[in-house]
Design a protein around this motif. Structure first.
Motif, PDB file in Angstrom:
ATOM      1  N   VAL A  73       3.022  56.666  31.891  1.00 44.27           N
ATOM      2  CA  VAL A  73       3.802  55.420  31.893  1.00 44.27           C
ATOM      3  C   VAL A  73       3.194  54.344  32.796  1.00 44.27           C
ATOM      4  CG1 VAL A  73       5.945  56.588  31.280  1.00 44.27           C
ATOM      5  CG2 VAL A  73       5.353  56.323  33.689  1.00 44.27           C
ATOM      6  N   THR A 117       0.935  51.190  33.863  1.00 46.92           N
ATOM      7  CA  THR A 117       0.662  49.935  33.158  1.00 46.92           C
ATOM      8  C   THR A 117      -0.658  50.028  32.400  1.00 46.92           C
ATOM      9  OG1 THR A 117       1.823  48.722  34.900  1.00 46.92           O
ATOM     10  CG2 THR A 117       0.369  47.446  33.452  1.00 46.92           C
ATOM     11  N   PHE A 149      -0.320  53.056  27.765  1.00 50.71           N
ATOM     12  CA  PHE A 149       0.141  53.136  26.385  1.00 50.71           C
ATOM     13  C   PHE A 149      -0.784  52.364  25.441  1.00 50.71           C
ATOM     14  CE2 PHE A 149       4.529  54.275  27.943  1.00 50.71           C
ATOM     15  CZ  PHE A 149       4.571  55.501  27.293  1.00 50.71           C
ATOM     16  N   GLN A 175      11.178  59.035  32.234  1.00 47.75           N
ATOM     17  CA  GLN A 175      10.450  57.887  31.679  1.00 47.75           C
ATOM     18  C   GLN A 175       9.788  58.210  30.340  1.00 47.75           C
ATOM     19  OE1 GLN A 175       8.153  55.679  34.923  1.00 47.75           O
ATOM     20  NE2 GLN A 175       8.554  57.641  35.924  1.00 47.75           N
ATOM     21  N   ALA A 191      11.084  58.930  27.734  1.00 47.39           N
ATOM     22  CA  ALA A 191      11.844  58.364  26.613  1.00 47.39           C
ATOM     23  C   ALA A 191      11.087  57.194  25.975  1.00 47.39           C
ATOM     24  CB  ALA A 191      13.219  57.906  27.095  1.00 47.39           C
ATOM     25  N   LEU A 192      10.175  56.580  26.760  1.00 47.26           N
ATOM     26  CA  LEU A 192       9.378  55.465  26.234  1.00 47.26           C
ATOM     27  C   LEU A 192       8.440  55.897  25.109  1.00 47.26           C
ATOM     28  CD1 LEU A 192       8.434  53.711  29.608  1.00 47.26           C
ATOM     29  CD2 LEU A 192       9.927  52.786  27.825  1.00 47.26           C
ATOM     30  N   LEU A 193       8.152  57.198  25.036  1.00 46.89           N
ATOM     31  CA  LEU A 193       7.253  57.685  23.986  1.00 46.89           C
ATOM     32  C   LEU A 193       7.771  57.346  22.601  1.00 46.89           C
ATOM     33  CD1 LEU A 193       6.346  61.190  25.439  1.00 46.89           C
ATOM     34  CD2 LEU A 193       4.711  59.357  24.937  1.00 46.89           C
ATOM     35  N   ARG A 194       9.070  57.559  22.400  1.00 50.71           N
ATOM     36  CA  ARG A 194       9.651  57.282  21.086  1.00 50.71           C
ATOM     37  C   ARG A 194       9.579  55.794  20.767  1.00 50.71           C
ATOM     38  NH1 ARG A 194       9.212  59.868  17.567  1.00 50.71           N
ATOM     39  NH2 ARG A 194      10.626  61.615  17.886  1.00 50.71           N
ATOM     40  N   GLU A 195       9.778  54.976  21.791  1.00 50.87           N
ATOM     41  CA  GLU A 195       9.754  53.522  21.599  1.00 50.87           C
ATOM     42  C   GLU A 195       8.350  53.027  21.257  1.00 50.87           C
ATOM     43  OE1 GLU A 195      10.262  49.866  24.684  1.00 50.87           O
ATOM     44  OE2 GLU A 195      11.829  51.405  24.748  1.00 50.87           O
ATOM     45  N   ARG A 196       7.337  53.553  21.974  1.00 50.23           N
ATOM     46  CA  ARG A 196       5.966  53.075  21.774  1.00 50.23           C
ATOM     47  C   ARG A 196       5.257  53.746  20.596  1.00 50.23           C
ATOM     48  NH1 ARG A 196       3.707  50.215  25.977  1.00 50.23           N
ATOM     49  NH2 ARG A 196       5.355  49.280  27.241  1.00 50.23           N
ATOM     50  N   ARG A 229      14.901  61.451  22.842  1.00 46.02           N
ATOM     51  CA  ARG A 229      15.280  60.739  21.613  1.00 46.02           C
ATOM     52  C   ARG A 229      14.647  61.386  20.382  1.00 46.02           C
ATOM     53  NH1 ARG A 229      14.138  54.516  23.678  1.00 46.02           N
ATOM     54  NH2 ARG A 229      15.231  54.677  25.675  1.00 46.02           N
TER      55      ARG A 229
END
Length: 613
Positions: free
Chosen positions: A122, A124, A127, A159, A161-166, A192
Motif C-alpha cells: 500500500v 505510494t 499499486f 489496508q 481492502a484496497l486490493l479489490r478497489e485497485r 471484500r
C-alpha cells in the motif's frame, strides 16, 4: 488463457515432484484459475503455499503473494528457485541496488511470483507498478491477521481492502491455517471477497502426538525430553523474552545447540538465529510467539510449550509447526496452576472491557484443554467446529494412557453448595479462587468483607488445597455443572444441571491431574511413519547436509526428510526409479539424482558385503 485441465498434474510432478494433490488443493487452484475468489483453511503442513504457487505456474503474468514475515519470503523464494520456478521478493532486507535489480526483472516480466509485505503493497506508487506487471492473482497468506477476532490481528492487514478497489478483475485467494467461523466471515468482509468459495480442510494432524504434563522443575523436564531426541529439531515456546534467553543459555551449557528468538533481539541477530535453525546448525530455538508464523522448516520433530499459551488458536498454530512433512512429531505442554495466575495478571492490565472479556474467555478455554481428561485432539477439532471420528485418537496422552479418575461426589457437592451459599448471602456470585478460599477457611480481607466466614460451607474443605479446589471447580465447569460469566470477571453460576446434581446428590467422577512428565505406554504405529533403512536414511541426511552447505541453503531445500525416507525405503537404482520418489521434480532429478543414487548403491553394496562376511 488458462491451461487445460490435464496440465495441472504435469506441473505438480515437474516442479514439485508430487504425483497427487493433497485434500482440496486441486479444487482451490482450479477455482482461482477460473477467476473466482477463494478462502482456503488448510492446517499447517497441509500445502497452502502450493495452491498459489501452482496457480502462478498455470497462469500468464504475475502472482502477488502478501506475506507478513521477511524470513518467510526468502525461505519460499529459495525453495522455488531450487525447483526452477522464477520468484522474487521485495522487502526492507534488500539493499537499494538489489531492489532496483528486482524491479527491473519485474518490469521485464521475468518472474512468476512476487512476495511482498502488506505495508509495501500500500506504499505510494506501488499499486501503479503492479498494474504494469500484469497481475493475474493475489494471494493473501496468514489471512487471519486481518481479523480483530483472530489470535494474531495486525492492523496493517486492514489496508488490503484496497486490493479489490485497485484490481477489481483479479481473483483473490485468502489462506490461513487457523480461523474460527467468526474469523472466516471477517476475512471475507474485510477483503471484500465476492461469492468466495470457502474450502475448509480437516484441522486434524494425525501425525502429531499431544501431551500435557504437570510442570515440576520445568527446565530439568525439558532437558530430559530434548536429550532423548538427540538428532531432532524442535521449538520451545516461552512466555517472556527473559525465559527464552535463560532456557536457551542453559541448554547450550548442557550441550544442546540452542538459540533464543524474540522481538527484543536486533533484527540482524533474529535473522541469523532463524537461518541457523533452518540449516540445522541450531537444533532448538527457545522463542516467544514472535517466532514461527510461516516457518517452512518441515522437519521440526517437537514443539514444547514451556509456559501456558494465551489461547487455543495460538496453541494450535504453534504446535502445527511440528511435523509439516507428515512424519510423526510431538507436542508437549508444561502446565501448572501458577501459569493461569500469570496470564490473569496480564489480562488485568487490559483496559478495554470487551478485549479483557475476550482474553479471559480464551484463557479459560486453554485451561480446559490443559486440565481436561477428554481426548486432546477431539477438544482441538471441536474448537474449530469439527468432529473427530472414533472414540480413541491413539495420538494424545489421554487416549494412550487414560488419566485416573476418582469419586469426586463429596467434593463436587461441597463446591456446588459453596457457590450456592455465596450467591444466597451476597446476591451475586464470586470467582474460582474466592470459592476455594471459603472452602479452605481462608482468613482473607475479601472473605471477611463479604461476611463469607459465616457461611455453613466456610472451612469444610480442608482435605484439598486451594489449587486443588480451583481444579475441581474448573472441571465442574467443563462438565456443565457450573458456568462462568465472562462479562463479570468469570464469576461462577450454578447451571440447571448443577442444581439437579446438588439436590439429587448425583455421583460425579473427577479426574486426577497429571503428575508424570511422560507416561510409559505401548503404542500402535504412529500416523505418518515411513519405515525404512535407518542407517541409509542417516547417510542420505549427511549427503543432503553437504550438498545444502555447498549451496548455502537449508537442508530441506535439497530434499525433505520424508523424501529421504522414501529413498531409504525403496532404494531406487536408476533415474527412472528415482524420479518416482515423492518430492523429486525435474530440476532436482537432474541436479541431485546421480549423487543420491550413487550413495544408495554404495550402501547396498556395503550391506551385501557385510552379510557375505
Amino acid at each position: 488463457m488458462h491451461r487445460p485441465e490435464a496440465d495441472l498434474n504435469a506441473l505438480l510432478k515437474k516442479y514439485f515432484g508430487f504425483e497427487a494433490f493433497r485434500p482440496l488443493q486441486e479444487e482451490i487452484v482450479r477455482d482461482s484459475l477460473a477467476g473466482r475468489d477463494v478462502v482456503a483453511l488448510l492446517p499447517t503442513g497441509g500445502g497452502k503455499s502450493l495452491c498459489f504457487q501452482l496457480a502462478a505456474l498455470a497462469l500468464p503474468g504475475l502472482t502477488v503473494v502478501v506475506s507478513p514475515l521477511i524470513a518467510l519470503m526468502k525461505d519460499q523464494v529459495d525453495a522455488l528457485t531450487a525447483s526452477d520456478i522464477p520468484a522474487t521478493f521485495l522487502n526492507s532486507s534488500l539493499s537499494s541496488e538489489e531492489a532496483r535489480a528486482r524491479l527491473t526483472g519485474l518490469d521485464q516480466g521475468r518472474f512468476k511470483l512476487l512476495y511482498v509485505a502488506p505495508e509495501r503493497l500500500v506504499m505510494t506508487g506501488f499499486f501503479e507498478r503492479l498494474q504494469r506487471w500484469n497481475v493475474k492473482l493475489v494471494a493473501v497468506d496468514e489471512a487471519h491477521c486481518i481479523s480483530e477476532w483472530g489470535h494474531d490481528f495486525r492492523p496493517e492487514y486492514r489496508q488490503l481492502a484496497l486490493l479489490r478497489e485497485r484490481f477489481p478483475g483479479v481473483p483473490l485467494m485468502a489462506l490461513t491455517a487457523t480461523a474460527t467461523e467468526r474469523v472466516r466471515a471477517d476475512i471475507i468482509k474485510q477483503l471484500r471477497l465476492r461469492e468466495s468459495q470457502p474450502y475448509v480442510a480437516s484441522f486434524n494432524r494425525p501425525n502429531l502426538t499431544y501431551r500435557v504434563t504437570a510442570k515440576s522443575g520445568a527446565y530439568d523436564q525439558l532437558l530430559e525430553f530434548v536429550r532423548k531426541r538427540r538428532n531432532e529439531s524442535g521449538i520451545v515456546y516461552c512466555q517472556s523474552r527473559k525465559t527464552a534467553e535463560t532456557v536457551a543459555s542453559r541448554l547450550c551449557d548442557d550441550g544442546v545447540r540452542a538459540a533464543p528468538y524474540h522481538a527484543g533481539l536486533d533484527p540482524l541477530d533474529r535473522s541469523k538465529q532463524q537461518e541457523a535453525f533452518l540449516r540445522d546448525e541450531v537444533r532448538v530455538v527457545c522463542a516467544t510467539i514472535a517466532f514461527g508464523m510461516g516457518i517452512n522448516k518441515p522437519n521440526v520433530r517437537f514443539v514444547v510449550h514451556y509456559d501456558l499459551p494465551k489461547n487455543v488458536e495460538g496453541y494450535y498454530q504453534e504446535t502445527g509447526r511440528a511435523g509439516r512433512d507428515g512424519l510423526p512429531s510431538e507436542c508437549l505442554l508444561f502446565f501448572s496452576a501458577g501459569d493461569r495466575m500469570k496470564q490473569l495478571r496480564f489480562i488485568d492490565e487490559i483496559t478495554d472491557p470487551k478485549e479483557r472479556e475476550r482474553a479471559l474467555t480464551h484463557l479459560e478455554l486453554m485451561i480446559h484443554y490443559a486440565e481436561g481428561s477428554e481426548c486432546r485432539r477431539r477438544y482441538l477439532l471441536k474448537y474449530f467446529g469439527e468432529q473427530l471420528q472414533g472414540e480413541n485418537c491413539n495420538g494424545c496422552d489421554n487416549c494412550l494412557s487414560p488419566p485416573e479418575t476418582w469419586d469426586g461426589t463429596v467434593s463436587a457437592q461441597k463446591f456446588l453448595s459453596c457457590v450456592y451459599r455465596i450467591y444466597e448471602k451476597s446476591g451475586f456470585g464470586m470467582g474460582l479462587i474466592h470459592v476455594a478460599e471459603v472452602l479452605t477457611g481462608a482468613n482473607s480481607e475479601k472473605v471477611r468483607k463479604m461476611g463469607h466466614e459465616t457461611l455453613s460451607t466456610y472451612g469444610i474443605g480442608q482435605e484439598h488445597s486451594r489449587a486443588e479446589w480451583a481444579s475441581v471447580g474448573r472441571e465442574l465447569v467443563r462438565l456443565g455443572f457450573l458456568a462462568q460469566d465472562a462479562e463479570r470477571f468469570n464469576v461462577l453460576q450454578l447451571t440447571p444441571e448443577g442444581r439437579d446434581a446438588l439436590r439429587s446428590r448425583q455421583k460425579i467422577s473427577l479426574t486426577r491431574t497429571v503428575q508424570t512428565p511422560e507416561r510409559k505406554t505401548s503404542r500402535p504405529s504412529r500416523a505418518g511413519e515411513i519405515e525404512c533403512d535407518e542407517a541409509l536414511f542417516e547417510k542420505l541426511r549427511a549427503l543432503r547436509r553437504k550438498l545444502a552447505d555447498e549451496r548455502s541453503v537449508p537442508a530441506y531445500i535439497v530434499f525433505s526428510d520424508s523424501t529421504l525416507r522414501y529413498m531409504a525405503r525403496d532404494c531406487p537404482r536408476t533415474t527412472t526409479e528415482f524420479s518416482r520418489i515423492s518430492g523429486v521434480g525435474e530440476r532436482k532429478l537432474a541436479e541431485f539424482g546421480d549423487v543420491f543414487i550413487g550413495e544408495i548403491a554404495l550402501h547396498l553394496k556395503e550391506t551385501a558385503n557385510a552379510i557375505r562376511t
